[in-house]
Design a protein around this motif. Structure first.
Motif, mmCIF file in Angstrom:
data_model
loop_
_atom_site.group_PDB
_atom_site.id
_atom_site.type_symbol
_atom_site.label_atom_id
_atom_site.label_comp_id
_atom_site.label_asym_id
_atom_site.label_seq_id
_atom_site.Cartn_x
_atom_site.Cartn_y
_atom_site.Cartn_z
ATOM 1 N N UNK A 121 -0.877 -11.784 4.080
ATOM 2 C CA UNK A 121 -0.233 -10.529 3.683
ATOM 3 C C UNK A 121 -1.190 -9.669 2.861
ATOM 4 N N UNK A 122 -1.956 -10.307 1.988
ATOM 5 C CA UNK A 122 -2.917 -9.565 1.177
ATOM 6 C C UNK A 122 -3.965 -8.911 2.071
ATOM 7 N N UNK A 123 -4.498 -9.690 3.011
ATOM 8 C CA UNK A 123 -5.531 -9.174 3.913
ATOM 9 C C UNK A 123 -4.997 -7.993 4.716
ATOM 10 N N UNK A 124 -3.747 -8.061 5.128
ATOM 11 C CA UNK A 124 -3.150 -7.001 5.942
ATOM 12 C C UNK A 124 -2.692 -5.802 5.113
ATOM 13 N N UNK A 125 -2.692 -5.922 3.793
ATOM 14 C CA UNK A 125 -2.183 -4.831 2.958
ATOM 15 C C UNK A 125 -3.174 -3.661 2.903
ATOM 16 N N UNK A 126 -2.663 -2.520 2.524
ATOM 17 C CA UNK A 126 -3.488 -1.317 2.425
ATOM 18 C C UNK A 126 -4.365 -1.372 1.171
ATOM 19 N N UNK A 127 -5.337 -0.499 1.098
ATOM 20 C CA UNK A 127 -6.205 -0.441 -0.079
ATOM 21 C C UNK A 127 -5.404 -0.138 -1.339
ATOM 22 N N UNK A 128 -4.421 0.751 -1.229
ATOM 23 C CA UNK A 128 -3.577 1.068 -2.384
ATOM 24 C C UNK A 128 -2.802 -0.162 -2.854
ATOM 25 N N UNK A 129 -2.266 -0.922 -1.919
ATOM 26 C CA UNK A 129 -1.532 -2.138 -2.276
ATOM 27 C C UNK A 129 -2.457 -3.164 -2.934
ATOM 28 N N UNK A 130 -3.689 -3.227 -2.451
ATOM 29 C CA UNK A 130 -4.664 -4.153 -3.042
ATOM 30 C C UNK A 130 -5.019 -3.729 -4.465
ATOM 31 N N UNK A 131 -5.103 -2.435 -4.707
ATOM 32 C CA UNK A 131 -5.375 -1.952 -6.062
ATOM 33 C C UNK A 131 -4.226 -2.296 -7.001
ATOM 34 N N UNK A 132 -3.018 -2.166 -6.511
ATOM 35 C CA UNK A 132 -1.846 -2.528 -7.322
ATOM 36 C C UNK A 132 -1.861 -4.026 -7.617
ATOM 37 N N UNK A 133 -2.137 -4.828 -6.603
ATOM 38 C CA UNK A 133 -2.202 -6.285 -6.779
ATOM 39 C C UNK A 133 -3.290 -6.647 -7.791
#
Length: 69
Positions: free
Chosen positions: A28-40
């Motif tokens: 799920x992390x790999x498939x997430x968007x750059x914005x979602x990764x920044x939030x994570x």
């Protein structure tokens, strides 16, 4: 449980479940968007941490399997 091996079997299942969950979180992390990764990242979650978690559980399973053989 009476035979004493119910707990051991359950532990094995728990490790397999943990591995499945950790692998799913990584995917799920790999498939997430750059914005979602920044939030994570704001929560201390990153790909390296998730990969280490998967490897840690894989090692626990290997150690368990080695012990049982």
């Amino acid at each position: 449980m009476r035979n004493g091996d119910w707990g051991a079997e359950r532990t094995g299942v728990a490790l397999e479940t943990k591995l499945d969950e950790a692998t799913e979180r990584l995917a799920k992390y790999i498939a997430s968007s750059d914005d979602e990764k920044r939030i994570a990242a704001g929560f201390g979650i990153n790909r390296t941490m998730l990969e280490k978690d998967v490897k840690r559980i894989e090692k626990m399973i290997a150690k368990r399997d080695e012990k049982n053989n």
